[in-house]
Design a protein around this motif. Structure first.
Motif, PDB file in Angstrom:
ATOM      1  N   ALA A  54       0.868  -1.186   0.000  1.00 41.99           N
ATOM      2  CA  ALA A  54       0.000   0.000   0.000  1.00 41.99           C
ATOM      3  C   ALA A  54       0.906   1.238   0.000  1.00 41.99           C
ATOM      4  O   ALA A  54       2.123   1.123   0.090  1.00 41.99           O
ATOM      5  CB  ALA A  54      -0.900  -0.010   1.224  1.00 41.99           C
ATOM      6  N   GLY A  83       3.979  -1.093 -10.982  1.00 40.67           N
ATOM      7  CA  GLY A  83       2.711  -1.321 -11.664  1.00 40.67           C
ATOM      8  C   GLY A  83       1.538  -1.122 -10.729  1.00 40.67           C
ATOM      9  O   GLY A  83       1.712  -0.803  -9.544  1.00 40.67           O
ATOM     10  N   VAL A 134       0.421 -12.423  -8.950  1.00 40.92           N
ATOM     11  CA  VAL A 134      -0.356 -13.315  -8.066  1.00 40.92           C
ATOM     12  C   VAL A 134      -0.655 -14.640  -8.760  1.00 40.92           C
ATOM     13  O   VAL A 134      -0.629 -15.707  -8.141  1.00 40.92           O
ATOM     14  CB  VAL A 134      -1.669 -12.616  -7.643  1.00 40.92           C
ATOM     15  CG1 VAL A 134      -2.531 -13.549  -6.807  1.00 40.92           C
ATOM     16  CG2 VAL A 134      -1.366 -11.333  -6.869  1.00 40.92           C
ATOM     17  N   THR A 153      -9.448  -5.237  -2.478  1.00 43.27           N
ATOM     18  CA  THR A 153      -8.275  -5.786  -3.168  1.00 43.27           C
ATOM     19  C   THR A 153      -7.909  -7.138  -2.560  1.00 43.27           C
ATOM     20  O   THR A 153      -7.572  -8.088  -3.275  1.00 43.27           O
ATOM     21  CB  THR A 153      -7.081  -4.814  -3.062  1.00 43.27           C
ATOM     22  OG1 THR A 153      -7.481  -3.566  -3.610  1.00 43.27           O
ATOM     23  CG2 THR A 153      -5.868  -5.318  -3.806  1.00 43.27           C
ATOM     24  N   GLU A 184      -2.937  -8.231   4.885  1.00 41.61           N
ATOM     25  CA  GLU A 184      -2.947  -7.110   5.845  1.00 41.61           C
ATOM     26  C   GLU A 184      -3.861  -6.047   5.264  1.00 41.61           C
ATOM     27  O   GLU A 184      -3.462  -5.294   4.381  1.00 41.61           O
ATOM     28  CB  GLU A 184      -1.532  -6.548   6.032  1.00 41.61           C
ATOM     29  CG  GLU A 184      -0.561  -7.499   6.686  1.00 41.61           C
ATOM     30  CD  GLU A 184      -0.895  -7.796   8.117  1.00 41.61           C
ATOM     31  OE1 GLU A 184      -1.776  -7.126   8.696  1.00 41.61           O
ATOM     32  OE2 GLU A 184      -0.294  -8.733   8.674  1.00 41.61           O
ATOM     33  N   PHE A 230      -9.593   6.490   5.727  1.00 37.50           N
ATOM     34  CA  PHE A 230      -8.160   6.555   5.434  1.00 37.50           C
ATOM     35  C   PHE A 230      -7.710   7.997   5.217  1.00 37.50           C
ATOM     36  O   PHE A 230      -7.054   8.347   4.244  1.00 37.50           O
ATOM     37  CB  PHE A 230      -7.813   5.674   4.226  1.00 37.50           C
ATOM     38  CG  PHE A 230      -6.562   4.864   4.461  1.00 37.50           C
ATOM     39  CD1 PHE A 230      -6.451   4.020   5.558  1.00 37.50           C
ATOM     40  CD2 PHE A 230      -5.476   4.956   3.601  1.00 37.50           C
ATOM     41  CE1 PHE A 230      -5.292   3.284   5.783  1.00 37.50           C
ATOM     42  CE2 PHE A 230      -4.314   4.218   3.817  1.00 37.50           C
ATOM     43  CZ  PHE A 230      -4.225   3.390   4.909  1.00 37.50           C
ATOM     44  N   PHE A 251       1.650  -8.540  14.254  1.00 39.48           N
ATOM     45  CA  PHE A 251       0.702  -7.531  13.801  1.00 39.48           C
ATOM     46  C   PHE A 251      -0.157  -8.114  12.683  1.00 39.48           C
ATOM     47  O   PHE A 251       0.354  -8.705  11.734  1.00 39.48           O
ATOM     48  CB  PHE A 251       1.433  -6.285  13.277  1.00 39.48           C
ATOM     49  CG  PHE A 251       0.485  -5.241  12.772  1.00 39.48           C
ATOM     50  CD1 PHE A 251      -0.224  -4.452  13.665  1.00 39.48           C
ATOM     51  CD2 PHE A 251       0.245  -5.079  11.414  1.00 39.48           C
ATOM     52  CE1 PHE A 251      -1.133  -3.510  13.211  1.00 39.48           C
ATOM     53  CE2 PHE A 251      -0.661  -4.140  10.950  1.00 39.48           C
ATOM     54  CZ  PHE A 251      -1.351  -3.354  11.860  1.00 39.48           C
TER      55      PHE A 251
END
Ligand code: NAD
Length: 487
Positions: free
Chosen positions: A151, A207, A216, A232, A250, A386, A450
């Motif tokens: 991110a 990208g 992926v 996502t 995450e 956010f 975490f």
């Protein structure tokens, strides 16, 4: 061009360009200035990165954990030596104030290299299982080529939090930063080579959402670790499931922070501000639903308003600046639309609520904003914004607040401020989240696991737990006698 890298990608120990890839610009969020021009990876670049990682991983798996750890610890040292330059780059990449990046970004990445480098020698041991005269043993083996997808809020930290455990377990990593923040990960790749990491083990390709699936779905990729939003995450998990790949997710949150009437109110206000305004609110674990007990609500809001209005907004390169811009124009527009929804749905605007007027130019700034009288059904109480937008909700009773805190699909984090130790433990036990804090908020040292539960994801980063997510057990049964067969 202020921050133009030598080329867009870093593969097999060197910078690589392929101008056939879709061109894109990296923009400094404080001014809107173009600071680098890059190209998204073409399928050929993806192939090259994965092939180089696959080749390098075979040899790396045979290197002793101590030797792997030594390289990571050297990378940590280099990052610390270059903290100022790396922090400056992180500020250009993200717009986060240098006051923050200098203490929270390269240093946190270095912590990950140091921690995983340090535990390499002991953390990867298997076990011996006695079975009478026979026995079994387990080995912890690498997965192969791992993909990291980042991110835009902590580009260098995310690259290191994923890269360090992956590498120490004997894997190779191909990392794709967010298209909003392409620069930091390239420097991490350079530093790892300088520290002695063999070529091909940490490749970076650029990208966006069109490039991610190429990684992926690649048949030579064994694992995908994503830091990103829940939508996502769903797409990436579904694509990875097609080949039953290992996955760490995450994802986002809408975490509760509960302030009881016996709390140290200044600490609670400070915790709520850190948990909403740090990194201009672009932190996944933020405590964006601040539940404040009715008895202290007015006092809490008065102190919060006064302190929020003192936040220094401005040039992120100025060390006095405490709040920088949002990462992009699109993100700023999204945050402003949530602020409008808060006003329209009847929340009380305590402070902020728009674009600050003390910053000039084209930067993507938003005022630190506090809404009070927020109710559970409001859009701003349900969806991840956010951005620097805090929602304050009132409550009266412990059972009630826990039920309301848990009434969300997210489960990343949560916090409680109270002087009552029993209550603190009772409450965190009942909050449905992966990471919880008592009398503080958002501290994430590398020693502690975490990650989230519910729709906020699965798997854990940092701590010894991360090793389990970048390796698997191989079990060997050893027979000491003859085979007895009934036929
Ligand atoms: P995003 O989901 O838009 O993008 C994340 C990354 O995924 C980017 O690199 C993007 O290019 C890539 N991507 C997008 N679609 C893809 C696809 N179909 N296949 C493969 N890759 C794809 O998220 P963002 O806007 O960059 O970041 C904000 C989100 O990330 C927030 O929801 C935030 O809560 C979350 N986040 C979570 C954590 C955590 O540790 N839990 C940390 C930081 C941010």
């Amino acid at each position: 061009m202020k921050a133009q890298p030598k080329a867009s990608h870093f593969i097999d120990g060197e910078y690589v360009e392929d101008t056939a890839g879709t061109p894109f610009e990296s923009v400094y969020p404080a001014t809107g200035e173009v600071i680098a021009r890059l190209h998204a990876a073409t399928p050929a670049i993806v192939e090259r990165a994965v092939a180089s990682a696959k080749r390098a991983q075979k040899e790396w798996a045979a290197v002793s954990p101590t030797a792997r750890g030594r390289i990571l610890k050297r990378a940590a040292e280099i990052m610390r030596e270059r903290n100022r330059a790396l922090s400056g780059l992180e500020t250009l990449d993200t717009g986060k104030p240098i006051q923050e990046t200098i203490v929270a970004d390269p240093t946190s990445g270095a912590d990950a290299f140091e921690f995983f480098g340090g535990i390499a020698a002991a953390g990867l041991n298997g076990s011996h299982i006695p079975l009478g005269q026979d026995f079994a043993f387990t080995k912890r083996v690498p997965l192969g080529v791992c993909v990291g997808i980042g991110a835009w809020n902590y580009p260098q930290q995310i690259a290191c939090w994923k890269g360090a455990p992956a590498l120490v377990c004997g894997n190779a990593m191909v990392f794709k930063p967010s298209e909003n923040t392409p620069l930091g990960a390239l420097k991490i790749a350079e530093i790892l080579i300088e520290a002695g990491l063999p070529k091909g083990l940490f490749n970076v390709i650029q990208g966006d959402r069109a490039t991610g699936p190429l990684l992926v779905e690649h048949p030579d990729v064994a694992k995908v670790s994503l830091t990103g939003s829940v939508p996502t995450g769903r797409k990436v998990a579904a694509a990875a499931a097609g080949r039953l790949k290992h996955v760490t997710m995450e994802l986002g949150g809408k975490s509760p922070l509960i302030v009881f009437d016996d709390a140290d109110l200044d600490s609670a206000v400070g915790g709520a501000m850190l948990g909403n305004f740090y990194s201009t609110g672009q932190v996944c674990s933020n405590g964006t639903r601040v539940f404040v007990h009715n008895a202290v609500r007015d006092d809490f809001l008065a102190r919060l308003k006064a302190r929020t209005e003192r936040i220094v907004i401005g040039d992120p390169m100025d060390e006095a600046t405490q709040l920088g811009p949002m990462v992009s124009y699109a993100q700023r527009e999204k945050v402003l639309s949530y602020i409008e929804a808060g006003k329209a749905e009847g929340a009380t605007l305590v402070t902020g609520g728009g674009i600050p007027n003390n910053v000039s130019g084209e930067g993507y700034y938003v005022q630190p904003t506090v809404f009070a009288d927020v109710t559970d059904g409001m859009t701003i109480a349900r969806e991840e914004i956010f951005g620097p937008v805090m929602c304050v909700l009132d409550f009266e009773d412990e059972d009630e607040v826990i039920a309301r805190a848990n009434a969300t699909e997210f489960g990343l984090s949560g916090g409680v401020f109270t002087a009552d130790l029993s209550r603190a433990h009772r409450v965190v036990d009942r909050l449905e989240a992966g990471t919880l804090w008592i009398n503080t908020y958002n501290l994430c040292p590398v020693e502690i696991p975490f990650g989230g539960s519910k729709q906020s994801g699965f798997g854990r980063e940092n701590s010894l737990s991360a090793l389990e997510h970048y390796s698997e057990l191989k079990t060997v049964y050893v027979a000491m006698g003859k085979v007895e067969a009934p036929y």
